[in-house]
Design a protein around this motif. Structure first.
Motif, PDB file in Angstrom:
ATOM      1  N   ALA B 241       3.651   2.175 -11.216  1.00  0.00           N
ATOM      2  CA  ALA B 241       4.018   1.034 -10.360  1.00  0.00           C
ATOM      3  C   ALA B 241       4.845   1.486  -9.176  1.00  0.00           C
ATOM      4  N   GLU B 244       2.628   2.930  -6.522  1.00  0.00           N
ATOM      5  CA  GLU B 244       1.851   1.857  -5.900  1.00  0.00           C
ATOM      6  C   GLU B 244       2.725   1.093  -4.902  1.00  0.00           C
ATOM      7  N   ARG B 245       3.971   0.851  -5.298  1.00  0.00           N
ATOM      8  CA  ARG B 245       4.892   0.120  -4.433  1.00  0.00           C
ATOM      9  C   ARG B 245       5.123   0.916  -3.143  1.00  0.00           C
ATOM     10  N   SER B 248       2.105   0.756  -0.924  1.00  0.00           N
ATOM     11  CA  SER B 248       1.975  -0.561  -0.289  1.00  0.00           C
ATOM     12  C   SER B 248       2.953  -0.695   0.861  1.00  0.00           C
ATOM     13  N   LEU B 249       4.219  -0.253   0.634  1.00  0.00           N
ATOM     14  CA  LEU B 249       5.221  -0.366   1.700  1.00  0.00           C
ATOM     15  C   LEU B 249       4.842   0.499   2.897  1.00  0.00           C
ATOM     16  N   LEU B 251       1.855   1.316   3.793  1.00  0.00           N
ATOM     17  CA  LEU B 251       0.732   0.655   4.475  1.00  0.00           C
ATOM     18  C   LEU B 251       1.245  -0.499   5.329  1.00  0.00           C
ATOM     19  N   LEU B 252       2.218  -1.236   4.758  1.00  0.00           N
ATOM     20  CA  LEU B 252       2.767  -2.385   5.469  1.00  0.00           C
ATOM     21  C   LEU B 252       3.454  -1.939   6.755  1.00  0.00           C
ATOM     22  N   LYS B 254       2.849   0.684   8.385  1.00  0.00           N
ATOM     23  CA  LYS B 254       1.817   1.174   9.293  1.00  0.00           C
ATOM     24  C   LYS B 254       1.153   0.004  10.024  1.00  0.00           C
ATOM     25  N   ILE B 255       0.886  -1.074   9.284  1.00  0.00           N
ATOM     26  CA  ILE B 255       0.263  -2.257   9.905  1.00  0.00           C
ATOM     27  C   ILE B 255       1.200  -2.809  10.976  1.00  0.00           C
ATOM     28  N   GLU B 256       2.516  -2.855  10.640  1.00  0.00           N
ATOM     29  CA  GLU B 256       3.488  -3.409  11.589  1.00  0.00           C
ATOM     30  C   GLU B 256       3.560  -2.574  12.858  1.00  0.00           C
TER      31      GLU B 256
END
Lengths: 176, 306
Positions: B241, B244-245, B248-249, B251-252, B254-256
């Motif tokens: 987990a 995975e966390r 995810s962070l 990726l987030l 990177k999107i921002e």
């Protein structure tokens, strides 16, 4: 059931960020319990790690749902939110709209929100922003116009494009 | 008591089971079919078509049933069952005939020379063992030298001469030669256009996975097909987990950062004048600093020789 790929995560995060913005971090990085996103039969579930580990032992065809269904991927790869995601969206929503009691029923029948039904709206809401619609019953949609623009509109203009509402629990029985 | 009247009336009600026609009806019980070659009686045909057809059908059916009842039967719980003979009537073929295989090089040569194909039996007689053995395959005759426990070595043989290896190599060379000939035959028979197409497709797939990232970060072209045989790989369901966390962070963020880069100038709608462009136009391409110098007055201008 499997974790999301990078592209799928991107689609899900982008859609959620439209409603809750930077609060999305609170969904991923939770202080109480680790939560994860899982894909099962094209549906994305937001599920605690403990629950997910229990779910692994269920055979794939037998597994109907686990955790909270956030939405589903369409065949063309777009992500659509389901009304079941409302709990998390309402909790962290940046922009909200309250509708008057006479506007509740039209919204719950799946219609857009008109200016006439608008009770209150978060200040400086931009257009095409995901908003959560509050009242006695809840749902969410996408704003058609920004707050500034709504001032000049006539009463029958659409303020919020309907996306999902709690009436779907009755109307669409497939909603998990 | 005279019952002839009753019998006569009874007989009149039912027709005879034998069918009398000019041309004998052909029954084919194997197909459960009867063929009637008699010419159509024009008079009854024109008079009443339905009745004419019914009598024709009745006669045919009668002949078929007669044929069925003359067949040998077996008894079953559901009653006697007739054993149908194999069908006589040849039904036309549903599918087109298979295309003849294109001839191999040997077949062409044999045809030109008039060589007849000799069929070789799969098994041959072994005089020593006094039994039939396979010509090839398991315990085959072609492996006799390799399998025997003692082999004669010629006088002029080298020191490390291995008769078994020699025989085996010879056999393997024969197999390789045959395979090569098969390939050549296939290549000769293939459509050159199709061959070329397959080659190009293969090359394309090869080039697509020949980048440093095995084609992972390549741009997909419009209408480009997914290469066959490349499987998607998913992370295991039971992932750590924490990992995975973190993913995810990452990726987030990177999107921002992507969104920030893509963000348009927020005040673009309010500013009717494009300030940057206006400065460039007013200063004739020299920039804002040059304009500032101009407003200071003439004293700032350079004078004299440098």
């Amino acid at each position: 059931m499997r974790p999301l790929t990078e592209d799928e995560s991107k689609a899900v995060f982008a859609k959620l960020a439209n409603y809750i913005g930077k609060n999305l971090v609170h969904l991923i990085d939770r202080p109480d319990e680790p939560y994860s996103f899982r894909l099962h039969k094209d549906r994305v579930f937001y599920v605690s790690e403990a629950q997910m580990r229990l779910g692994i032992s269920v055979a794939r065809p037998n597994l109907i749902s686990l955790g909270t269904c956030l939405g589903k991927f369409t065949k063309s790869g777009k992500f659509k939110l389901h009304i079941t995601a409302l709990d998390y969206l309402a909790q962290y929503a940046k922009y909200k709209i309250w509708i008057k009691p006479n506007g509740e029923m039209p919204f719950l029948y799946g219609n857009h929100v008109l200016k006439a039904h608008l009770g209150r709206i978060t200040e400086d809401t931009p257009e095409h922003q995901g908003v959560v619609v509050f009242s006695m019953s809840d749902g969410f949609g996408v704003t058609a116009r920004s707050t500034v623009d709504t001032r000049k509109l006539d009463p029958t203009a659409i303020i919020v494009f309907h996306q999902a509402d709690v009436g779907e629990y009755l109307r669409d029985e497939v909603c998990p | 008591m005279d019952v002839s009247d009753i019998l006569a009336s009874h007989a009149a009600k039912f027709q005879a089971t034998t069918v009398e026609k000019d041309i004998h009806l052909d029954a084919d019980p194997g197909c459960l079919a009867v063929s009637d070659l008699n010419p159509i009686d024009e008079e009854s045909y024109n008079l009443n078509l339905e009745e004419h057809l019914q009598t024709l059908a009745r006669d045919g059916t009668q002949v078929l049933i007669n044929a069925l009842f003359s067949l040998p039967t077996t008894s079953s719980p559901d009653g006697p069952l007739a054993q149908l003979p194999p069908p006589v009537f040849q039904l036309p073929r549903a599918k087109p005939l298979p295309k003849p295989k294109p001839p191999t090089k040997w077949e062409l040569f044999a045809k030109a020379k008039g060589i007849q194909k000799k069929r070789k039996e799969k098994r041959v007689w072994d005089e020593e063992k006094q039994e039939w053995v396979n010509r090839w395959g398991k315990g085959g005759k072609n492996k006799q030298v390799e399998d025997q426990w003692i082999t004669e070595v010629p006088h002029n043989a080298e020191v490390n001469f291995d008769p078994r290896k020699e025989a085996r190599d010879e056999r393997k060379v024969r197999i390789a030669k045959n395979e090569k000939q098969q390939q050549q035959n296939l290549a000769r028979q293939a459509n050159p256009r199709e061959t070329r197409k397959r080659e190009i497709e293969r090359d394309l797939v090869q080039t697509r996975i020949s980048t440093a990232s095995m084609g992972r970060f390549d741009k997909q072209l419009e209408g480009e097909k997914k290469p066959h045989g490349i499987k998607r790989k998913f992370n295991p369901t039971e992932e750590n987990a924490e990992d995975e966390r973190k993913a995810s962070l990452a990726l987030l963020s990177k999107i921002e950062s992507d969104a920030k880069k893509m963000r348009k100038d927020p005040q673009r709608e309010d500013n009717i004048v494009n300030v940057r462009k206006a400065i460039r136009h007013a200063s004739k391409g020299k920039g804002a600093l040059a304009m500032a110098g101009k407003s200071d007055g003439k004293g700032n201008k350079r004078k004299g020789k440098r």
